[in-house]
Design a protein around this motif. Structure first.
Motif, PDB file in Angstrom:
ATOM      1  N   GLY A  71       0.705  -1.126  -0.006  1.00 13.68           N
ATOM      2  CA  GLY A  71      -0.140   0.034  -0.005  1.00 13.68           C
ATOM      3  C   GLY A  71       0.848   1.306  -0.107  1.00 13.68           C
ATOM      4  O   GLY A  71       0.520   2.178  -0.754  1.00 13.68           O
ATOM      5  N   ARG A 107      -0.734   9.414   3.657  1.00 15.52           N
ATOM      6  CA  ARG A 107       0.177   8.389   3.367  1.00 15.52           C
ATOM      7  C   ARG A 107       1.354   8.606   4.601  1.00 15.52           C
ATOM      8  O   ARG A 107       1.795   7.945   5.238  1.00 15.52           O
ATOM      9  CB  ARG A 107       0.727   8.521   2.011  1.00 15.52           C
ATOM     10  CG  ARG A 107       1.843   7.299   1.681  1.00 15.52           C
ATOM     11  CD  ARG A 107       2.096   7.407   0.377  1.00 15.52           C
ATOM     12  NE  ARG A 107       3.548   6.496   0.305  1.00 15.52           N
ATOM     13  CZ  ARG A 107       4.637   7.034   0.400  1.00 15.52           C
ATOM     14  NH1 ARG A 107       4.772   8.067   0.923  1.00 15.52           N
ATOM     15  NH2 ARG A 107       5.468   6.199   0.319  1.00 15.52           N
ATOM     16  N   TRP A 128       1.209   3.290  -4.120  1.00 15.79           N
ATOM     17  CA  TRP A 128       0.218   4.439  -4.132  1.00 15.79           C
ATOM     18  C   TRP A 128       0.725   5.458  -3.397  1.00 15.79           C
ATOM     19  O   TRP A 128       1.486   5.405  -2.474  1.00 15.79           O
ATOM     20  CB  TRP A 128      -1.125   4.065  -3.644  1.00 15.79           C
ATOM     21  CG  TRP A 128      -2.194   3.171  -4.426  1.00 15.79           C
ATOM     22  CD1 TRP A 128      -2.977   3.332  -5.540  1.00 15.79           C
ATOM     23  CD2 TRP A 128      -2.029   1.643  -4.145  1.00 15.79           C
ATOM     24  NE1 TRP A 128      -3.458   2.282  -5.826  1.00 15.79           N
ATOM     25  CE2 TRP A 128      -3.073   1.379  -5.320  1.00 15.79           C
ATOM     26  CE3 TRP A 128      -1.486   0.441  -3.247  1.00 15.79           C
ATOM     27  CZ2 TRP A 128      -3.230  -0.177  -5.435  1.00 15.79           C
ATOM     28  CZ3 TRP A 128      -1.935  -0.540  -3.565  1.00 15.79           C
ATOM     29  CH2 TRP A 128      -2.822  -0.916  -4.448  1.00 15.79           C
ATOM     30  N   PRO A 145      -5.061   1.478  -1.439  1.00 11.60           N
ATOM     31  CA  PRO A 145      -4.175   1.682  -0.653  1.00 11.60           C
ATOM     32  C   PRO A 145      -4.507   1.595   0.987  1.00 11.60           C
ATOM     33  O   PRO A 145      -3.878   1.100   1.792  1.00 11.60           O
ATOM     34  CB  PRO A 145      -3.337   2.904  -0.879  1.00 11.60           C
ATOM     35  CG  PRO A 145      -4.454   3.669  -1.717  1.00 11.60           C
ATOM     36  CD  PRO A 145      -5.315   2.671  -2.110  1.00 11.60           C
TER      37      PRO A 145
END
Lengths: 300, 321
Positions: free
Chosen positions: A122, A131, A126, B37
């Motif tokens: 993940g 994030r 991406w 994600p």
């Protein structure tokens, strides 16, 4: 807390291609190799090796003496005897302790690998909102000493009814932040073109992960798995808290055996030796990978 | 939990993207799957929140209460009393001082000695080197229970050290019962476990330094001492900062099992450290408030130290790219 849970991802830059090969070149190039230097170096290494290995050797040497020779200080145990091991085998359920600890360590290693692979995929594939924040959660967690969170964790485990069970030992450590961070680094190095090509072939991200990424990352996964297994095997604080009076796990059972047997050194050494055998076997067969996994992960 | 991550449509039409994996194509392909994600990261994050961050917050909360860990007994709010009490405890001062002694001593084993040993042994190469490295890493893998057991035996009154010392007419003192010696015995034992690891990490750091720099400096007439100070050490600094940070953060934790197994912090608190104290407050005295307050203080203290080191890291590190 295991040794390996602290790594500094910020250190990622140090380049480290096959240390052994580079080492050779470097020595030839840097120092005009002197005979004296080589002799001194070898002497230092020999002394250090003796210092490192002697206690381990002594543990097995004492364990292998006949009980009546337990206090002998001769360098070679003779006559050899397995009586101490037999005594330990009869006194505590060390066989089932070995099996339980093995299952516990294997479960933890597998779970940590699985969760790390998913999370790292993940993070690496991406770019998504939040994030950085989520990555920071993982990085920051190794600054939280386990002892600071152990009381709430203990309360939670007891609320789940897992006190005194192996499940209680396993649950808090199922996800290793360290494993995730290490995996992210490996995953970043994975060629994006392959992932994109798989996608253009019509594969879902899930299928791409398992059919393209994971098979190509076997060495990294193996190293991480070995490391997680060894760390879980050697875990001390949490198992002794959760399994206070239990003979189900090695660290806990051997600990109570040691305090009960006091100065029965032969039996003590046999029990202690047995607690190390699986890890030492792994080390003997996979020595290079083990050292690489621990040392490089420390640096990278 | 993992089921949720399965992608909804395994057979998606191929022609969707623009063909080549160019930047706009990538962006277009990611938009309809923008939840993906998060789903991959979710299991890890959930566990992290459940077992690290929420407990951290709870510890902070508990530090303002008086509680004895029994589910049935009430928690009483006492404000900052726990903090005042902890700071006044003499045990805490001893433990803090010992922690500093431990960390300072471990710098010897994880940094100073490894650098010296790695420098001196650099000219040993090939199979011999691999062989010795395999041996010196062994202590790092020995489980704490076994480490404690074998060292207790080595240092026992009828043990190997006593036998050797007797040849020189020296009596072996009971090291674990002597308040002045006990801490040093713990230091040597944990140092034994750390030394090989430190040597290998430093050696790996050396191996990562391209030889051309030293070569060039050597051609320019620099001596080996100068090369070490001006080239090797700076290039090694990421490794050294990492080892230092690890020593500070983990020294207390590496000592915990050995202290618990060999001295229980005694004699007269001479071997205790802050982490062992947290355990004693919480699980021996069942004083959750005190343990939590001390935990919060240490967390903040170590956090500050770690932050300083990470900053140092950024400033001091010269990467050989």
């Amino acid at each position: 807390m295991s040794f390996v849970t602290v790594t500094t991802p910020a250190l990622a830059a140090a380049p480290r291609p096959s240390a052994a090969r580079r080492q050779g070149e470097e020595d030839v190039a840097v120092a005009s190799r002197s005979r004296v230097g080589t002799v001194v170096g070898r002497l230092v290494l020999v002394l250090l090796a003796v210092f490192s290995v002697f206690p381990v050797y002594w543990m097995f040497a004492t364990a292998l003496r006949a009980p009546e020779n337990a206090l002998d200080q001769t360098l070679l145990p003779w006559p050899l005897s397995l009586e101490n091991f037999a005594y330990v085998w009869d006194t505590i359920p060390i066989g089932s302790m070995l099996v339980n600890t093995f299952v516990m360590a294997l479960t933890l290693a597998t779970a940590q690998l699985l969760i790390a692979v998913l999370a790292a995929y993940g993070f690496a594939v991406w770019n998504f909102v939040g994030r950085k924040l989520l990555m920071f959660l993982f990085i920051g967690s190794w600054l939280v000493p386990f002892q600071v969170t152990m009381i709430p964790n203990y309360v939670l485990v007891s609320q789940m009814g897992l006190l005194g069970t192996i499940g209680g030992v396993v649950v808090p450590q199922l996800a290793g932040a360290f494993a995730v961070l290490l995996m992210v680094q490996h995953m970043r190095a994975f060629p994006r073109e392959l992932i994109e090509a798989a996608h253009l072939d019509g594969r879902s991200s899930w299928a791409t992960l398992w059919s393209v990424v994971v098979p190509n990352m076997r060495p990294a996964l193996a190293a991480l798995g070995i490391m997680a297994f060894i760390s879980a095997w050697n875990e001390y604080l949490w198992p002794t808290l959760i399994m206070r009076q239990s003979d189900a796990l090695l660290q806990v059972g051997v600990r109570s055996f040691l305090s009960a047997e006091g100065n029965n050194w032969g039996a003590t050494m046999a029990a202690a030796g047995l607690a190390c055998v699986p890890v030492l076997l792994i080390y003997i067969f996979l020595q290079r990978y083990v050292v690489d996994a621990f040392v490089r992960s420390g640096l990278k | 939990m993992f089921v949720t991550v399965t992608a909804p449509s395994p057979a998606r039409p191929v022609g969707e993207g623009a063909g080549a994996p160019t930047a706009p194509a990538r962006r277009r392909r990611l938009r309809p799957q923008s939840l993906q994600p998060y789903l991959y990261v979710l299991p890890g994050v959930l566990f992290l929140i459940l077992w690290t961050y929420s407990p951290l917050a709870q510890t902070f909360g508990l530090s303002f209460y008086d509680w004895n860990l029994l589910p049935t007994s009430p928690k009483t709010f006492v404000g900052t009393d726990n903090y005042a009490e902890v700071l006044a405890l003499p045990e805490l001062h001893t433990a803090l001082l010992n922690t500093v002694v431990y960390i300072a001593a471990f710098f010897m084993f994880s940094l100073v000695l490894p650098i010296a040993i790695a420098m001196m042994s650099r000219q040993v190469t090939g199979r011999a080197r691999t062989f010795y490295q395999a041996l010196i890493f062994v202590p790092f893998l020995i489980t704490p229970v076994a480490t404690s057991a074998v060292w207790r035996w080595l240092l026992a009154e009828q043990g190997a050290f006593a036998t050797v010392l007797a040849h020189f007419g020296v009596d072996m003192p009971n090291v674990f019962r002597d308040p002045n010696l006990a801490i040093w015995s713990i230091i040597v034992i944990v140092g034994w476990q750390m030394l090989g690891f430190g040597v290998l990490v430093v050696a790996a750091g050396f191996a990562g330094i391209a030889p051309e720099y030293a070569q060039a400096a050597s051609l320019d007439g620099a001596g080996s001492g100068r090369i070490f100070r001006r080239i090797t050490l700076p290039l090694l600094s990421p490794t050294l900062v990492f080892l230092s940070l690890m020593t500070i953060l983990l020294a207390a934790q590496w000592t915990y099992p050995i202290i618990d197994l060999l001295t229980q912090g005694g004699p007269t608190n001479s071997t205790t450290n802050i982490y062992y104290l947290l355990y004693q407050f919480g699980f021996q005295n069942f004083d959750v408030g005190i343990s939590s307050a001390a935990g919060v203080l240490f967390f903040v203290g170590f956090g500050v130290i770690a932050f300083i080191f990470l900053e140092l890291q950024e400033r001091l590190s010269f990467y050989d790219n």
